[in-house]
Design a protein around this motif. Structure first.
Motif, PDB file in Angstrom:
ATOM      1  N   LEU A 155      35.058  20.695  11.689  1.00 25.65           N
ATOM      2  CA  LEU A 155      33.650  20.790  11.307  1.00 25.65           C
ATOM      3  C   LEU A 155      33.487  21.066   9.817  1.00 25.65           C
ATOM      4  O   LEU A 155      32.589  20.514   9.177  1.00 25.65           O
ATOM      5  N   GLU A 156      34.349  21.912   9.268  1.00 23.11           N
ATOM      6  CA  GLU A 156      34.247  22.175   7.833  1.00 23.11           C
ATOM      7  C   GLU A 156      34.574  20.918   7.028  1.00 23.11           C
ATOM      8  O   GLU A 156      33.942  20.644   6.003  1.00 23.11           O
ATOM      9  N   HIS A 157      35.541  20.146   7.508  1.00 28.26           N
ATOM     10  CA  HIS A 157      35.852  18.878   6.835  1.00 28.26           C
ATOM     11  C   HIS A 157      34.655  17.925   6.888  1.00 28.26           C
ATOM     12  O   HIS A 157      34.285  17.317   5.877  1.00 28.26           O
ATOM     13  N   ILE A 158      34.023  17.801   8.063  1.00 30.47           N
ATOM     14  CA  ILE A 158      32.864  16.915   8.200  1.00 30.47           C
ATOM     15  C   ILE A 158      31.742  17.366   7.274  1.00 30.47           C
ATOM     16  O   ILE A 158      31.111  16.553   6.590  1.00 30.47           O
ATOM     17  N   ALA A 159      31.477  18.667   7.255  1.00 35.07           N
ATOM     18  CA  ALA A 159      30.334  19.195   6.507  1.00 35.07           C
ATOM     19  C   ALA A 159      30.437  18.943   5.015  1.00 35.07           C
ATOM     20  O   ALA A 159      29.407  18.772   4.340  1.00 35.07           O
ATOM     21  N   CYS A 160      31.651  18.883   4.486  1.00 30.75           N
ATOM     22  CA  CYS A 160      31.827  18.817   3.024  1.00 30.75           C
ATOM     23  C   CYS A 160      32.502  17.523   2.598  1.00 30.75           C
ATOM     24  O   CYS A 160      31.834  16.543   2.295  1.00 30.75           O
ATOM     25  N   ASP A 161      33.818  17.452   2.611  1.00 35.97           N
ATOM     26  CA  ASP A 161      34.501  16.231   2.181  1.00 35.97           C
ATOM     27  C   ASP A 161      34.120  15.034   3.043  1.00 35.97           C
ATOM     28  O   ASP A 161      34.077  13.898   2.554  1.00 35.97           O
ATOM     29  N   GLY A 162      33.838  15.270   4.311  1.00 35.81           N
ATOM     30  CA  GLY A 162      33.498  14.175   5.209  1.00 35.81           C
ATOM     31  C   GLY A 162      32.188  13.478   4.899  1.00 35.81           C
ATOM     32  O   GLY A 162      31.949  12.362   5.376  1.00 35.81           O
ATOM     33  N   GLN A 163      31.337  14.092   4.099  1.00 41.38           N
ATOM     34  CA  GLN A 163      30.051  13.472   3.761  1.00 41.38           C
ATOM     35  C   GLN A 163      30.133  12.578   2.521  1.00 41.38           C
ATOM     36  O   GLN A 163      29.206  11.828   2.231  1.00 41.38           O
ATOM     37  N   VAL A 164      31.243  12.636   1.808  1.00 39.66           N
ATOM     38  CA  VAL A 164      31.342  11.933   0.521  1.00 39.66           C
ATOM     39  C   VAL A 164      31.191  10.424   0.674  1.00 39.66           C
ATOM     40  O   VAL A 164      30.531   9.767  -0.136  1.00 39.66           O
ATOM     41  N   ASN A 165      31.792   9.831   1.707  1.00 38.20           N
ATOM     42  CA  ASN A 165      31.782   8.376   1.875  1.00 38.20           C
ATOM     43  C   ASN A 165      30.617   7.847   2.696  1.00 38.20           C
ATOM     44  O   ASN A 165      30.520   6.636   2.917  1.00 38.20           O
ATOM     45  N   MET A 166      29.738   8.710   3.173  1.00 43.11           N
ATOM     46  CA  MET A 166      28.765   8.270   4.163  1.00 43.11           C
ATOM     47  C   MET A 166      27.817   7.187   3.652  1.00 43.11           C
ATOM     48  O   MET A 166      27.531   6.217   4.357  1.00 43.11           O
ATOM     49  N   GLY A 204      27.242   3.129   5.249  1.00 48.19           N
ATOM     50  CA  GLY A 204      26.038   2.823   6.007  1.00 48.19           C
ATOM     51  C   GLY A 204      25.298   3.998   6.598  1.00 48.19           C
ATOM     52  O   GLY A 204      24.421   3.809   7.444  1.00 48.19           O
ATOM     53  N   TYR A 205      25.606   5.212   6.155  1.00 47.65           N
ATOM     54  CA  TYR A 205      24.905   6.405   6.615  1.00 47.65           C
ATOM     55  C   TYR A 205      24.277   7.103   5.406  1.00 47.65           C
ATOM     56  O   TYR A 205      24.261   6.571   4.305  1.00 47.65           O
ATOM     57  N   SER A 206      23.770   8.309   5.626  1.00 49.38           N
ATOM     58  CA  SER A 206      23.320   9.163   4.531  1.00 49.38           C
ATOM     59  C   SER A 206      23.905  10.547   4.771  1.00 49.38           C
ATOM     60  O   SER A 206      23.911  11.024   5.920  1.00 49.38           O
ATOM     61  N   PRO A 207      24.426  11.201   3.747  1.00 48.86           N
ATOM     62  CA  PRO A 207      25.043  12.521   3.962  1.00 48.86           C
ATOM     63  C   PRO A 207      24.030  13.560   4.393  1.00 48.86           C
ATOM     64  O   PRO A 207      22.837  13.461   4.095  1.00 48.86           O
ATOM     65  N   LEU A 208      24.508  14.555   5.106  1.00 52.01           N
ATOM     66  CA  LEU A 208      23.649  15.647   5.557  1.00 52.01           C
ATOM     67  C   LEU A 208      23.068  16.397   4.364  1.00 52.01           C
ATOM     68  O   LEU A 208      23.743  16.577   3.342  1.00 52.01           O
ATOM     69  N   PRO A 209      21.821  16.874   4.472  1.00 52.00           N
ATOM     70  CA  PRO A 209      21.299  17.778   3.448  1.00 52.00           C
ATOM     71  C   PRO A 209      22.021  19.121   3.536  1.00 52.00           C
ATOM     72  O   PRO A 209      22.657  19.441   4.553  1.00 52.00           O
ATOM     73  N   PRO A 210      21.937  19.942   2.495  1.00 46.42           N
ATOM     74  CA  PRO A 210      22.703  21.198   2.471  1.00 46.42           C
ATOM     75  C   PRO A 210      22.452  22.104   3.668  1.00 46.42           C
ATOM     76  O   PRO A 210      23.392  22.723   4.180  1.00 46.42           O
ATOM     77  N   ASN A 211      21.192  22.199   4.109  1.00 41.02           N
ATOM     78  CA  ASN A 211      20.935  23.139   5.202  1.00 41.02           C
ATOM     79  C   ASN A 211      21.608  22.721   6.506  1.00 41.02           C
ATOM     80  O   ASN A 211      22.000  23.572   7.309  1.00 41.02           O
ATOM     81  N   LEU A 212      21.802  21.409   6.717  1.00 41.60           N
ATOM     82  CA  LEU A 212      22.461  20.976   7.945  1.00 41.60           C
ATOM     83  C   LEU A 212      23.981  21.008   7.813  1.00 41.60           C
ATOM     84  O   LEU A 212      24.680  21.188   8.809  1.00 41.60           O
ATOM     85  N   SER A 213      24.513  20.848   6.597  1.00 47.34           N
ATOM     86  CA  SER A 213      25.935  21.123   6.411  1.00 47.34           C
ATOM     87  C   SER A 213      26.218  22.590   6.730  1.00 47.34           C
ATOM     88  O   SER A 213      27.216  22.927   7.376  1.00 47.34           O
ATOM     89  N   GLN A 214      25.327  23.471   6.279  1.00 49.40           N
ATOM     90  CA  GLN A 214      25.490  24.886   6.585  1.00 49.40           C
ATOM     91  C   GLN A 214      25.421  25.141   8.082  1.00 49.40           C
ATOM     92  O   GLN A 214      26.122  26.015   8.616  1.00 49.40           O
ATOM     93  N   GLU A 215      24.606  24.354   8.786  1.00 50.60           N
ATOM     94  CA  GLU A 215      24.521  24.533  10.244  1.00 50.60           C
ATOM     95  C   GLU A 215      25.843  24.232  10.932  1.00 50.60           C
ATOM     96  O   GLU A 215      26.117  24.757  12.014  1.00 50.60           O
ATOM     97  N   MET A 216      26.682  23.401  10.324  1.00 54.11           N
ATOM     98  CA  MET A 216      28.003  23.175  10.910  1.00 54.11           C
ATOM     99  C   MET A 216      28.844  24.448  10.820  1.00 54.11           C
ATOM    100  O   MET A 216      29.611  24.770  11.740  1.00 54.11           O
TER     101      MET A 216
END
Length: 507
Positions: A346-357, A361-373
């Motif tokens: 989950l920590e990987h998804i929340a941070c480094d995992g959002q870089v390529n989104m 074809g996606y959009s990275p999570l906003p900060p508050n939803l990364s924090q929710e992870m």
């Protein structure tokens, strides 16, 4: 000299050992479910595995993933369909409810409207512009031919060929189907209601008010007009190759990019036409409402007045265990190694995992939803949540952007004066202005009665609940001195190690 070098090397080694993940203690975890999140999950899985976090995910569809999670044959699920809707629509979900769960938004995405159409001269159409209402009417079988005036009205006024529309969709139960038909229900409520009533007992329904179909008709009056595929990959391949003439379907935008499938420009509430690139997804989801359990209500997304909005945007979730913080928590994993693996994942998804989104074809999570992870990890472990910010999280939104590939291409009609000028749609024109979803066709959203209300603000009605506001770009709490020290060590350790090697070579 050598004594100093040895001491320095020992210090660096100690630091690296202190901060390195305990890979040997991690147990492999498996997940299953959503195809909507499939390309993103593949990116996350590869990144996690390269860091010694053992994860494997299979795209089998949201309902299958949720039920496998409930049966404990997988450790987590990916889904866009909430348990309450699956149960109401006959898609299972009871075993997941018994196991216990929490929803964790993991990425922002969008459903693309993909098509394979040629014009009267046989040239491939790659400019299709559709209003929300017209999309709803097409997928409710209220518009059945490509030369319908409602389609030509937003495409230069020139009719496409008089050919029947073949609808592409998913076989079996699908969270993407439920997600897309939620949009259809809001965009053309009258035709949608007639569609459901006409097809009851043929794979659709009967449905309680507000519950969207998770499966398309396999028999009955509309079944012959569908060509159904097993997964999102197959739909995008069919459209990209043009193997189903005069067809239109719905699929996650990431697959459209992968297979170069033409994607419609969709009119939003501001009467602008957009495609589902990251900047348009992010703009749309500023009006998403999140229930207290973090499941989503999307009415505000469909009618978001921001001109950049792509209106068929939504989140995907992970479903995982929790021990505290939710009425739906029933306990964690039976092995500490699995807990350690999923918290690292989950920590990987929340941070480094959002870089390529944005690029895929996606959009990275906003900060508050990364924090929710991180908060989800805390609900699993019972320990305080790690606090994310720009200093310790690579998610582009913490740094004021959406990452590479976020920008959308210019609307080709705008370069020619816009849809209104091309079709006479506006001042001095002959076609009535675009109005968006009809206000005379009734409403598709039913308010839950007290007996239908569920824990955490959820309800049996798909997408109907009291909102917990989404905050795009919300500030995240700071992180403490210990985290700052660890971050500093992580940054300096490679430099120190290189210095050690250089000194050893000189000695």
């Amino acid at each position: 000299m050598m004594r100093k070098v040895a001491a320095l090397a020992s210090t660096v080694l100690s630091v690296l050992l202190l901060t390195a993940p305990e890979a040997a203690a991690l147990d492999k975890i498996t997940g299953s479910g959503s195809t909507y999140v499939g390309p993103a999950m593949a990116d996350w899985q590869n990144g996690a595995n390269s860091r010694g976090i053992p994860v494997n995910y299979a795209t089998r569809g949201s309902p299958t993933g949720v039920n496998q999670y409930g049966d404990r044959t997988v450790d987590f699920a990916g889904t866009e369909a909430e348990i309450t809707s699956l149960i109401a629509a006959g898609g299972g979900g009871q075993s997941a409810e018994q196991r216990g769960y929490q929803y964790v938004p993991d990425v922002a995405g969008a459903v693309a409207v993909m098509y394979n159409v040629t014009d009267g001269a046989g040239n491939k159409v790659d400019y299709l512009h559709l209003t929300r209402e017209v999309i709803g009417r097409i997928f409710s079988r209220d518009i059945t031919r490509w030369n319908d005036p409602a389609i030509s009205a937003t495409n230069g006024g020139k009719a496409l060929p008089d050919q029947p529309i073949t609808l592409l969709g998913r076989t079996g139960q699908s969270g993407t189907t439920a997600l897309f038909y939620d949009f259809v229900a809001h965009s053309a409520p009258g035709p949608y209601k007639a569609f459901v009533q006409r097809n009851e007992g043929t794979g659709i329904g009967p449905l309680p008010d507000g519950v969207r179909p998770i499966q398309l008709p396999y028999s009955g009056p509309d079944a012959d007009f569908y060509k159904l595929f097993a997964d999102s990959e197959q739909i995008a391949q069919a459209v990209g190759k043009g193997s189903v003439p005069f067809s239109i379907g719905y699929d996650e935008f990431s697959y459209a990019l992968r297979y170069n499938a033409p994607t419609a420009w969709v009119e939003n509430q501001a009467h602008q036409y957009t495609q589902p690139f990251a900047e348009n997804i992010a703009a749309a989801l500023t009006k998403a409402d999140l229930r207290p359990d973090l499941s989503q209500k999307l009415d505000g997304v469909y009618t978001n007045p921001d001109p950049k909005t792509y209106p068929v945007s939504a989140y995907s979730y992970l479903m995982m265990p929790c021990t505290t913080g939710r009425d739906t928590c029933r306990g964690g994993y039976d092995a500490q190694g699995k807990t350690d693996t999923i918290t690292g994942f989950l920590e990987h998804i929340a941070c480094d995992g959002q870089v390529n989104m944005a690029r895929i074809g996606y959009s990275p999570l906003p900060p508050n939803l990364s924090q929710e992870m991180m908060n989800a990890n805390a609900r699993l472990t019972g320990k305080p949540a790690k606090q994310l910010n720009a200093a310790n999280c690579a998610n582009p939104t913490f740094h004021g952007n959406l990452g590479a590939g976020a920008g959308s291409p210019p609307d080709p009609f705008e370069q020619l004066g816009g849809v209104a000028k091309l079709t006479g749609n506006g001042p001095g024109g002959t076609v009535a202005p675009a109005t968006g979803p009809s206000s005379s066709a009734g409403t598709a959203t039913a308010t839950a009665t007290p007996e239908e209300e569920l824990a955490n603000g959820g309800s049996k009605n798909w997408r109907d609940a009291d909102p917990a506001a989404y905050q795009h770009g919300a500030d995240s709490p700071g992180f403490g001195g210990w985290a700052a020290l660890v971050l500093l060590v992580v940054i300096l350790a490679p430099l120190a190690a290189r210095g050690v090697l250089r000194r050893l070579r000189r000695s």
